[in-house]
Design an enzyme around this catalytic site. Sequence first.
Site, PDB file in Angstrom:
ATOM      1  N   ASP A 166       0.808  -1.223   0.000  1.00  0.00           N
ATOM      2  CA  ASP A 166       0.000   0.000   0.000  1.00  0.00           C
ATOM      3  C   ASP A 166       0.849   1.284   0.000  1.00  0.00           C
ATOM      4  O   ASP A 166       1.629   1.511   0.930  1.00  0.00           O
ATOM      5  CB  ASP A 166      -0.911   0.038   1.235  1.00  0.00           C
ATOM      6  N   GLU A 187      -4.389   1.968  -3.219  1.00  0.00           N
ATOM      7  CA  GLU A 187      -5.681   2.353  -2.619  1.00  0.00           C
ATOM      8  C   GLU A 187      -5.569   3.440  -1.549  1.00  0.00           C
ATOM      9  O   GLU A 187      -6.562   4.051  -1.189  1.00  0.00           O
ATOM     10  CB  GLU A 187      -6.400   1.125  -2.046  1.00  0.00           C
ATOM     11  N   ASN A 188      -4.350   3.686  -1.057  1.00  0.00           N
ATOM     12  CA  ASN A 188      -4.140   4.737  -0.047  1.00  0.00           C
ATOM     13  C   ASN A 188      -3.270   5.879  -0.586  1.00  0.00           C
ATOM     14  O   ASN A 188      -2.760   6.686   0.187  1.00  0.00           O
ATOM     15  CB  ASN A 188      -3.448   4.165   1.200  1.00  0.00           C
ATOM     16  N   ASN A 198     -10.301  -1.594  -0.119  1.00  0.00           N
ATOM     17  CA  ASN A 198     -11.537  -1.056   0.463  1.00  0.00           C
ATOM     18  C   ASN A 198     -11.665   0.455   0.291  1.00  0.00           C
ATOM     19  O   ASN A 198     -12.739   1.007   0.449  1.00  0.00           O
ATOM     20  CB  ASN A 198     -11.641  -1.429   1.944  1.00  0.00           C
ATOM     21  N   HIS A 199     -10.556   1.137  -0.038  1.00  0.00           N
ATOM     22  CA  HIS A 199     -10.625   2.594  -0.252  1.00  0.00           C
ATOM     23  C   HIS A 199     -10.700   2.968  -1.731  1.00  0.00           C
ATOM     24  O   HIS A 199     -10.467   4.128  -2.080  1.00  0.00           O
ATOM     25  CB  HIS A 199      -9.426   3.284   0.396  1.00  0.00           C
ATOM     26  N   HIS A 240      -6.413  -8.330  -0.875  1.00  0.00           N
ATOM     27  CA  HIS A 240      -6.459  -7.196   0.046  1.00  0.00           C
ATOM     28  C   HIS A 240      -7.263  -7.603   1.272  1.00  0.00           C
ATOM     29  O   HIS A 240      -8.480  -7.757   1.208  1.00  0.00           O
ATOM     30  CB  HIS A 240      -7.106  -6.007  -0.666  1.00  0.00           C
ATOM     31  N   HIS A 285      -3.026  -4.423   2.579  1.00  0.00           N
ATOM     32  CA  HIS A 285      -4.006  -3.805   3.482  1.00  0.00           C
ATOM     33  C   HIS A 285      -3.521  -3.564   4.902  1.00  0.00           C
ATOM     34  O   HIS A 285      -3.830  -2.533   5.481  1.00  0.00           O
ATOM     35  CB  HIS A 285      -5.322  -4.600   3.543  1.00  0.00           C
ATOM     36  N   HIS A 299      -0.523  -2.944   5.993  1.00  0.00           N
ATOM     37  CA  HIS A 299       0.589  -1.991   5.976  1.00  0.00           C
ATOM     38  C   HIS A 299       1.811  -2.483   6.762  1.00  0.00           C
ATOM     39  O   HIS A 299       2.779  -1.752   6.925  1.00  0.00           O
ATOM     40  CB  HIS A 299       0.176  -0.605   6.514  1.00  0.00           C
TER      41      HIS A 299
HETATM   42 FE   FE2 Z   1      -7.077  -1.388   2.722  1.00  0.00          FE
END
Ligand code: FE2
Length: 259
Positions: A8, A39-40, A67-68, A149, A174, A176
């Site tokens: 991520d 995603e982040n 999810n983001h 993820h 996910h 991190h």
């Molecule tokens: Fe995530």
Amino acid sequence: MKILLIGDIVGAIGREMIMKYVPILKKEHALDLVIANGENSAHGKGITKKIYDKLLQAGVDVITMGNHTFSKNDIYNFIDEAQSLIRPVNMEPTGYGKSTCIVHVKGKKIAVSNVCGEVFMYNVIDSPFLCMEEILENTQADIHIVDFHGEATSEKIAFTYRFAGEVQVVVGTHTHVQTADERIVKGTAAISDLGMCGAYESVLGRDVNEIVTRFTTNEKTKYTLATGPGIFCGAIVTIDEQTNQATHIERIQIRPKEV
Ligand code: FE2
């Protein structure tokens, strides 16, 4: 064939790590393909078109999400046309973008797919196991790569064993936090989590004081990203071009020099 998979990317510091280290690692390891979780990448939540373009310019070939995916409204403006971006197959809202991306490298057809775990995750509408079976039924490729993820290492390891020999790379994203469980199972390279690219002195990329306050009081906190020197996390997988099987996986973790 050598493939770099990156965890991520969190905010501006995460993006700086990509700009700095992807070109260096590409040269150093003669990489053929670079896949990163974005995603982040836009201030810790989501991605924008501008950032998508910058990551590709830096040498990333495929961007996976999580999810983001839909945390920044800009995603709706470009996700359907974004050839190099994939989103989890089993997560709402469905109907935007794609979950498998085909790339051609050294004469091989490579399918990169993005699934989301069910354990401790929200908006997941289907089993990642069943979705992966469906992807494999419908996608002919020489090499399959999956970004799983998810939060739970158990779910990711179970997924690896279920698809060992059918999929050549399973990497987790996910959490991190990079796990030290990289392994080869029946020609499948796997690691439960690649870790992140972002501020080293942080709580998963976010401001330490803010998160400590959140855990110790009822005070409502903002979403402040940490600053300072960054960490770069990922893994390099080697694929045997005769057998199309993974033969090696090596964790990459570049911490700031002063640590
Ligand atoms: Fe995530």
